[in-house]
Design an enzyme around this catalytic site. Structure first.
Site, PDB file in Angstrom:
ATOM      1  N   LYS A   1       0.847  -1.194   0.000  1.00 11.25           N
ATOM      2  CA  LYS A   1       0.000   0.000   0.000  1.00 11.25           C
ATOM      3  C   LYS A   1       0.878   1.238   0.000  1.00 11.25           C
ATOM      4  O   LYS A   1       1.907   1.288   0.695  1.00 11.25           O
ATOM      5  CB  LYS A   1      -0.927  -0.013   1.218  1.00 11.25           C
ATOM      6  CG  LYS A   1      -1.964   1.108   1.243  1.00 11.25           C
ATOM      7  CD  LYS A   1      -2.913   0.939   2.424  1.00 11.25           C
ATOM      8  CE  LYS A   1      -3.968   2.035   2.470  1.00 11.25           C
ATOM      9  NZ  LYS A   1      -4.911   1.857   3.604  1.00 11.25           N
TER      10      LYS A   1
ATOM     11  N   SER B   1     -10.203  -0.727   6.841  1.00 13.64           N
ATOM     12  CA  SER B   1      -9.621  -0.546   5.505  1.00 13.64           C
ATOM     13  C   SER B   1      -8.858  -1.743   4.969  1.00 13.64           C
ATOM     14  O   SER B   1      -8.361  -1.704   3.839  1.00 13.64           O
ATOM     15  CB  SER B   1      -8.713   0.696   5.494  1.00 13.64           C
ATOM     16  OG  SER B   1      -9.491   1.857   5.582  1.00 13.64           O
TER      17      SER B   1
ATOM     18  N   SER C   1      -9.761   1.763   2.585  1.00 15.88           N
ATOM     19  CA  SER C   1      -8.894   2.540   1.725  1.00 15.88           C
ATOM     20  C   SER C   1      -7.824   1.709   1.024  1.00 15.88           C
ATOM     21  O   SER C   1      -7.143   2.194   0.122  1.00 15.88           O
ATOM     22  CB  SER C   1      -8.205   3.621   2.555  1.00 15.88           C
ATOM     23  OG  SER C   1      -7.375   3.027   3.565  1.00 15.88           O
TER      24      SER C   1
END
Length: 505
Positions: free
Chosen positions: A82, A181, A157
């Protein structure tokens, strides 16, 4: 070994194949890069692909094997990271114009531990800007599409991390979970996603959203792959660079196949009746409860009386901490810098105005208000009291049960633009937020496709703090319950529209 596609292999199978010499780590890296090239036009999971880093790591694995050295447990496994986690040789942008050109000057501990375990860093995955969102639509650069239906969101996210695994581009990925997330996008994309107990994984080198809520965790297509990733993430114990990091001296694979007979699984009746929970998700979670019961577990109703306050408390604590953490992006030291300003005040205000997107501004403005004089006591202090009460509720529940079963998301993946009201978007995290508030671990496990939408649907298991190994034992039991009876394969594989596109080994 007969020709196969990279997306047909789990992380465990890739590592075993590299160790046995069935294929080289370089061949794996090349196959993963080919899959990314062939599938990214549909998925757009990555913000940056890093072939030099991946092939360099693969060459080191192959050299060690040729020299007869023992290989680490995840040697040759493709990994996506990420883009709020620093990795030398890549940009760390947090999907924001504010950090669009920021080059990582060091590597986050969690990323380094995955590299030490032998993973190949394929690149940086897309995300909601600074992790503010539940759909990966707030990225400043481009949206990520759900591999099962590219007109739908992958969740957020950590949507890019989930989509990269679901699309078969990589076998493992790292995400961060502040209010769901990891678990929510894992549910929407049909992969396994785990938020470990707060403090189990170091946050050093991870750009902070809410420091008391953030936790790094892995995505994989199987529970065993997630367990292997957890072994890597906790290897080395306490990180001296992160004061919240704890020692977790456990092997997450050790009891993965243990029976759950005689164990108690909690059910929260109010959660199963909540507004917004779709019939297909409720039906799937009820089926999950029956599968655990068939394996000898006892279902027990538990009550968490203060759970209704979880979302309100989160949207006070989260924005307040975000406002504090993002104050450093002032256009002076690093990040986006507005040109032509006559003084520092103008430069800072204009850099922030033009560097941040709408959702990042919204959360920071809310946080500034909540921490202002006369408001702090009314809201922030009350939210912290609610946090204590919710934590105590879970503590009492875990005196009666070993784990709690609930939905991971109230619905399957929704279409882009379908939810435009920020408040309604925040409710997407209804079932995940309370776990971040109290710091316990949670894992999302795919159950198959929903009866109505024919999109991935999952259940979530949550457990007591630092009982993450037991949590994965329950997750594996749930995975077994929905596995193919003939082959033992998990309920969901790579999204069928993308399977086999590039990536031949």
């Amino acid at each position: 070994m007969a020709s196969t596609n990279i997306d047909q292999l789990t992380a465990a199978q890739i590592a075993a194949g590299v160790a046995a010499g069935d294929f080289s780590a370089t061949e794996v890296a090349q196959a993963s890069l080919a899959a990314i090239e062939a599938r990214e036009g549909d998925v757009r999971a990555f913000l940056q692909v890093a072939p030099e880093l991946a092939l360099g790591a693969a060459a080191r694995v192959d050299a060690d094997r040729a020299a007869g050295k023992p290989l680490p447990p995840l040697a040759g496994v493709p990994l996506a990271v990420k883009d709020n986690m620093n990795l030398v040789g890549t940009r760390t942008t947090c999907a924001s114009r504010m950090l669009e050109n920021y080059e990582s000057v060091y590597t986050a501990t969690c990323v380094q531990r995955m590299l030490d375990a032998g993973c190949l860093p394929m690149g940086k995955a897309n995300m909601d800007e600074f992790a503010f969102g539940s759909s990966t639509e707030t990225s400043a650069f481009h949206r990520t599409n759900n591999p099962w239906d590219t007109e739908r969101v992958p969740g957020g996210s950590s949507g890019g991390s989930a989509a990269a695994v679901a699309a078969g581009e990589v076998a493992l990925s790292l995400g961060s979970d502040t209010g769901g997330s990891i678990r929510q996008p894992a549910s929407l994309c049909g992969v396994v996603g785990m938020k470990p107990t707060y403090g189990a994984v170091s946050r050093y080198g991870v750009v902070a959203f809410g420091s008391s809520l953030d936790q790094v965790g892995p995505f994989g297509r199987t529970v065993a792959d997630v367990a292997l990733a957890m072994n890597a993430l906790v290897a080395g114990g306490h990180d001296p660079y992160d004061c919240t990091s704890q020692d977790c001296p456990v092997d997450f694979m050790e009891h993965l196949e243990d029976p759950i007979e005689g164990k108690r699984v909690g059910i929260i009746p109010s959660f199963m009746e909540a507004d917004g929970l779709t019939p297909e998700v409720r039906s799937a979670v009820e089926a999950a409860a029956r599968k655990l019961e068939e394996q000898g577990a006892e279902l027990v109703e538990v009550d968490l009386p203060h759970l209704d306050a979880a979302i309100a408390a989160y949207y006070v604590i989260g924005p307040a901490e975000a406002f504090s953490n993002l104050a450093r992006f002032d256009g002076i030291r690093y990040g986006y810098q507005e040109k032509g300003c006559s003084n520092l005040t103008e430069q800072s205000s204009l850099s922030r105005a033009h560097g941040f997107g709408p959702e990042a501004k919204r959360r920071q403005m809310l946080g500034a208000y909540l921490l202002s004089s006369g408001v702090y006591d009314k809201y922030y202090y009350a939210a912290q009291k609610a946090r204590t009460l919710i934590t105590q509720d879970y503590g009492r529940a875990y005196q009666k049960v070993d784990t709690i079963l609930m939905p991971a998301s109230p619905r399957t993946a929704f279409k882009f633009g379908e939810i435009s009201d920020p408040t309604q978007m925040y409710l997407s995290d209804l079932y995940t937020i309370s776990i971040n508030i109290c710091g316990n671990g949670g894992v999302s496990v795919p159950l198959g496709l929903g009866a109505d939408t024919h999109l991935p649907v999952s259940a979530q298991l949550v457990g007591p703090a630092f009982k993450d190994r037991q949590l994965l034992t329950f997750a594996r039991a749930l995975e077994r319950g929905f596995a193919d009876s003939a082959t033992g394969a998990p309920a969901l594989a790579v999204a069928p529209g993308l399977a086999g596109k590039g990536g031949e080994l």
